[in-house]
Design an enzyme around this catalytic site. Structure first.
Site, short mmCIF file in Angstrom:
data_model
loop_
_atom_site.label_atom_id
_atom_site.label_comp_id
_atom_site.label_asym_id
_atom_site.label_seq_id
_atom_site.Cartn_x
_atom_site.Cartn_y
_atom_site.Cartn_z
CB ALA A 154 5.52 22.41 -19.41
CB SER A 155 2.42 19.55 -21.57
OG SER A 155 1.38 18.88 -22.24
CB SER A 156 5.04 16.35 -24.20
OG SER A 156 5.82 15.30 -24.69
#
Length: 434
Positions: A154-156
């Site tokens: 998720a995200s990074s």
């Protein structure tokens, strides 16, 4: 002229990322595993680890002797233990018996390196090398199956999912990126970890340009490429929504399938799911757009969709990739002829589907003899122009029915060697050569 904005400070950016994932944690802690006999274990001394990552492993009691591996990569400000407790991957591992590796970043801000030149090159160093050491350790010490290694984040962690699929296409079979950006989009050369243009969704490239970036991480590789599932909320203000479309462009090009969806549906009222290169659960590329949602993915139930995409939602060996996308060895035949003159040649290539299932989207890979350089082509796109080349279908010849053929070709310069490529693969499977 657009107004120049000051580059936001790292603390501000991390605060934005944390604000985005806090609702995610609050929602998912309610469904996290609570009464498991197995527990999260930290592993030290797991191998080459240039950026001092920490490794956590969840091995469920239900794991078989040769379990599949899922690498689950956290968001900025997070950690491996936080991603373990705040997502549903561990409870799904209990149900289906796969092993989960949770890498943990230790640098200030808790982000993974998805921007440095070292990270964007196979074996180049930084975080991807440390994560690969974790995978190797799991294979050596837990008996993990090297043929079933997957990654999500998720995200990074979603950005790292894109990076790992580019750096190590021979290791990972598929990825699922929640709120990510394409491979190479976050690249920087000044030592910083943040690329504002990419985060804001203003980095736009052609599918082939994106595909070349991913392929460039492992030059000369001609084997099968991992499938990709991407998720994004339309109201994401941290890694903005245009990145979703750029990811689709990149991975459809890498996998050699049409950018026109082969399948579209709405699993929930706010979801739009599209599949590319196939219509089944394990299509080459799957994309899920979540209307009205910000930087808060995955929410409850989404992890299970990723596990299904991987083919891990079974206690037995998962089925192979959809037949239309990966024909078995020997299910294709190539006829290759050339007409040469003093410094040039013309090549004609006829590809025949000798299997019993249609091929929906194809990529023909071969290596040109030294000194040959393609100058123009027809009925396919060719990249790169010398060395290990991949010819990808165009819109009007993307589907090959059983027994059907398509002819493509190119003109090339040469320096004396007018020979033919020694072998060909179609979507990663070896072809017979006439």
């Amino acid at each position: 002229m657009p107004r120049t904005r000051r580059r936001p400070g790292l603390r501000t950016l991390l605060t934005a990322l944390l604000a985005g994932v806090t609702p995610l944690l609050a929602a998912l802690l309610l469904t996290a595993p609570s009464a498991q006999a197995a527990s999260l274990t930290e592993v030290t001394g797991f191998g080459t680890n240039p950026s001092n990552l920490r490794m956590y492993v969840y091995r469920p009691d239900s794991a078989p002797a040769r379990p599949a591996v899922l690498v689950a990569v956290h968001y900025c400000t997070g950690s491996g233990p936080a991603f373990y407790s705040g997502t549903e991957f561990a409870s799904l591992a209990d149900r289906y018996g796969f092993l989960v590796i949770y890498p943990s970043a230790t640098r200030s801000g808790g982000c993974f390196d998805v921007s440095s030149p070292q990270a964007l090159k196979r074996g180049g160093g930084s975080d991807p090398v440390g994560i690969m050491s974790m995978v190797t350790y799991a294979q050596q010490h837990y008996g993990a199956d090297p043929a079933r290694v997957f990654v999500t984040g998720a995200s990074s962690g979603a950005m790292m999912t894109n990076v790992l699929l580019g750096d190590y296409p021979d290791v990972f079979k598929a990825g699922a990126a929640f709120m990510g950006v394409p491979f190479g989009c976050f690249a920087t050369t000044d030592g910083s970890e943040w690329n504002s243009a990419c985060a804001n969704g203003t980095v736009v490239r052609t599918p082939q340009q994106w595909g070349d970036l991913a392929r460039g991480a492992y030059p000369g590789y001609n084997g099968p490429r991992p499938r990709m599932q991407v998720w994004h909320g339309t109201e994401d203000t941290t890694l903005r929504y245009p990145n979703f479309g750029e990811e689709i462009k990149q991975w459809t090009d890498v996998l050699g399938v049409s950018q026109t969806p082969a399948f579209t549906d709405h699993p929930q009222s706010t979801w739009t799911r599209t599949r590319y290169g196939g219509t089944g659960t394990q299509a080459p590329v799957e994309a899920v757009s979540i209307q009205g949602t910000g930087h808060t993915l995955p929410t409850s139930g989404m992890a299970a969709r990723a596990i299904s995409f991987f083919g891990l939602d079974s206690t037995t060996t998962p089925p192979p990739t959809d037949p239309p996308t990966t024909p078995p060895a020997g299910a294709c035949r190539v006829a290759y002829t050339t007409s040469a003159w003093n410094t040039g040649l013309t090549a004609s290539i006829t590809v025949t589907n000798t299997g019993t299932a249609p091929i929906d989207g194809w990529a023909l890979a071969f290596t040109l003899p030294a000194g040959q350089t393609i100058t123009s082509g027809w009925n396919a796109t060719f990249s790169p122009t010398s060395g290990a080349v991949t010819a990808r279908n165009v819109a009007y010849n993307s589907t090959l029915a059983p027994g059907a053929s398509t002819t493509l070709g190119f003109q090339a310069n040469h320096t004396g060697n007018t020979g033919n490529p020694a072998s060909f693969t179609l979507n990663g499977a070896a072809c017979q050569v006439n």
